[in-house]
Motif scaffolding. Sequence first.
Motif, PDB file in Angstrom:
ATOM      1  N   ALA A 158      -7.177  -5.719  -7.234  1.00 34.44           N
ATOM      2  CA  ALA A 158      -6.034  -4.250  -6.911  1.00 34.44           C
ATOM      3  C   ALA A 158      -6.900  -2.486  -6.345  1.00 34.44           C
ATOM      4  CB  ALA A 158      -5.205  -4.378  -7.774  1.00 34.44           C
ATOM      5  N   ARG A 159      -6.445  -2.034  -5.794  1.00 30.09           N
ATOM      6  CA  ARG A 159      -7.187  -1.037  -5.860  1.00 30.09           C
ATOM      7  C   ARG A 159      -6.511   0.363  -6.328  1.00 30.09           C
ATOM      8  NH1 ARG A 159     -11.493   2.082  -3.877  1.00 30.09           N
ATOM      9  NH2 ARG A 159     -11.219   4.245  -3.295  1.00 30.09           N
ATOM     10  N   ARG A 167      -2.769  -1.813  -2.839  1.00 34.47           N
ATOM     11  CA  ARG A 167      -4.096  -0.341  -2.738  1.00 34.47           C
ATOM     12  C   ARG A 167      -2.514   0.767  -3.259  1.00 34.47           C
ATOM     13  NH1 ARG A 167      -6.670  -3.630  -2.663  1.00 34.47           N
ATOM     14  NH2 ARG A 167      -8.452  -4.692  -1.367  1.00 34.47           N
ATOM     15  N   GLU A 200       1.410  -0.804   0.218  1.00 40.16           N
ATOM     16  CA  GLU A 200       0.305  -0.004   0.256  1.00 40.16           C
ATOM     17  C   GLU A 200       1.209   0.792   0.273  1.00 40.16           C
ATOM     18  OE1 GLU A 200      -3.362   0.541   2.853  1.00 40.16           O
ATOM     19  OE2 GLU A 200      -3.532  -2.484   2.420  1.00 40.16           O
ATOM     20  N   SER A 233      -2.881   5.221  -4.286  1.00 40.47           N
ATOM     21  CA  SER A 233      -3.337   6.416  -4.718  1.00 40.47           C
ATOM     22  C   SER A 233      -2.111   7.110  -4.978  1.00 40.47           C
ATOM     23  CB  SER A 233      -3.965   6.630  -2.981  1.00 40.47           C
ATOM     24  OG  SER A 233      -4.380   7.762  -2.939  1.00 40.47           O
ATOM     25  N   ASP A 257      -9.931  -2.144  -8.927  1.00 41.20           N
ATOM     26  CA  ASP A 257     -11.241  -1.470  -8.677  1.00 41.20           C
ATOM     27  C   ASP A 257     -10.813   0.403  -9.030  1.00 41.20           C
ATOM     28  OD1 ASP A 257     -12.613   0.783  -7.542  1.00 41.20           O
ATOM     29  OD2 ASP A 257     -13.366  -0.485  -5.951  1.00 41.20           O
TER      30      ASP A 257
END
Length: 380
Positions: free
Chosen positions: A192-193, A165, A139, A167, A220
């Motif tokens: 996975a995001r 994850r 992450e 961002s 996602d």
Amino acid sequence: MGLETGKPLSTLHEKASYEVGDFDVPTGREEEWRFTPLRRLRGLHNGTAEPNGKVIAEVEAAPEVTVETVGRDDARLGRAYVPADRVSAQAWTSFTHATVVTVPKEVVASAPTVIRLRGEDASAAAYGHTTVILEPFAEATVVLAHRGSATYADNVEFVVGDGARLSVISLQDWADDSVHVSHQHARLGRDARFVSHNVSLGGDLVRISPSVAYDGPGGDAELYGVYFVDGGQHLEHRLLVDHAVPNCRSRVDYRGALQDQDAHAVWIGDVIIRAEAEGTDTYELNRNLVLTDGTRVDSVPNLEILTGEVAGAGHASASGRLDDEHLFYLQARGITFDEARRMVVRGFLGQLVERIEVPEVREKVAEAIEAELDVRAEGR
């Protein structure tokens, strides 16, 4: 690596190749180039922009994250994508070194990793490449901060492993003389995001092309964007979400505000749901707030569905002026016109700004939007 002859990404992305020569020089009549003022690209699209410029990359990494500067022959480069237009292919063939960021398996980064890209001279072109790799179940948050003066084309790839994850916040805060054409490609593993925020504020011409592809079910992706276009600026965002495996999800929400003569915003949202992608759940939205006369908005959502078995699929696009009744309501309660205008714009863009996970970046974006409104208020 040459022309890819497999199935196209979509009807608007029918060719994919690492070779510049496999793409014709754009004329502006092509669907993928018809909104872009080619004369303002300074040769990035036709081979005349020689790589004599420089954009400096500086990385402030979380302690758990590995950062490397590598050559073109590194096997990790090019894993997430194949260029789908001539500028992307030109950037691929022209960069000399790349930045690779790796988050090891099952590691949760304790702080954002910030990649600062600074241009020093817009008179010469520069090309770049960045690869971010999250190994399974890792992450992390990554910030791409662009500033300075540049004529710059680059590819950014995000390889998000199974259960990982990521961002990403990409801030385009260039000086007024800058041109930036960027392709941002994300490839998601099983479960996975991926969350992306693109914030475009500065530059003469900025064209950002985010894309998402899925390697396993359960992926996602959420793609958010905020842009504020001033007089003479061209800010363009072209998205592609390629649903090629079952039971994946995507959400797209881009919002922009425009003010003053010849401010031009372009948003193209392409979503394809292939025949094998049963159970897909997708929705895309673009909204634009027109603050003055003399602006132009082109907003085109495209949804290709090749299977009847979807969980949900839809899109919407809306562009309009400030609501006179809304402004009148606020002014009737003693709020000045300028402050009422600010409140409406803050509320419109703020819903997405508040989603930015890094407080320092969120505050910087909010301050930049206030500064844009200040410029207009002072000029009234």
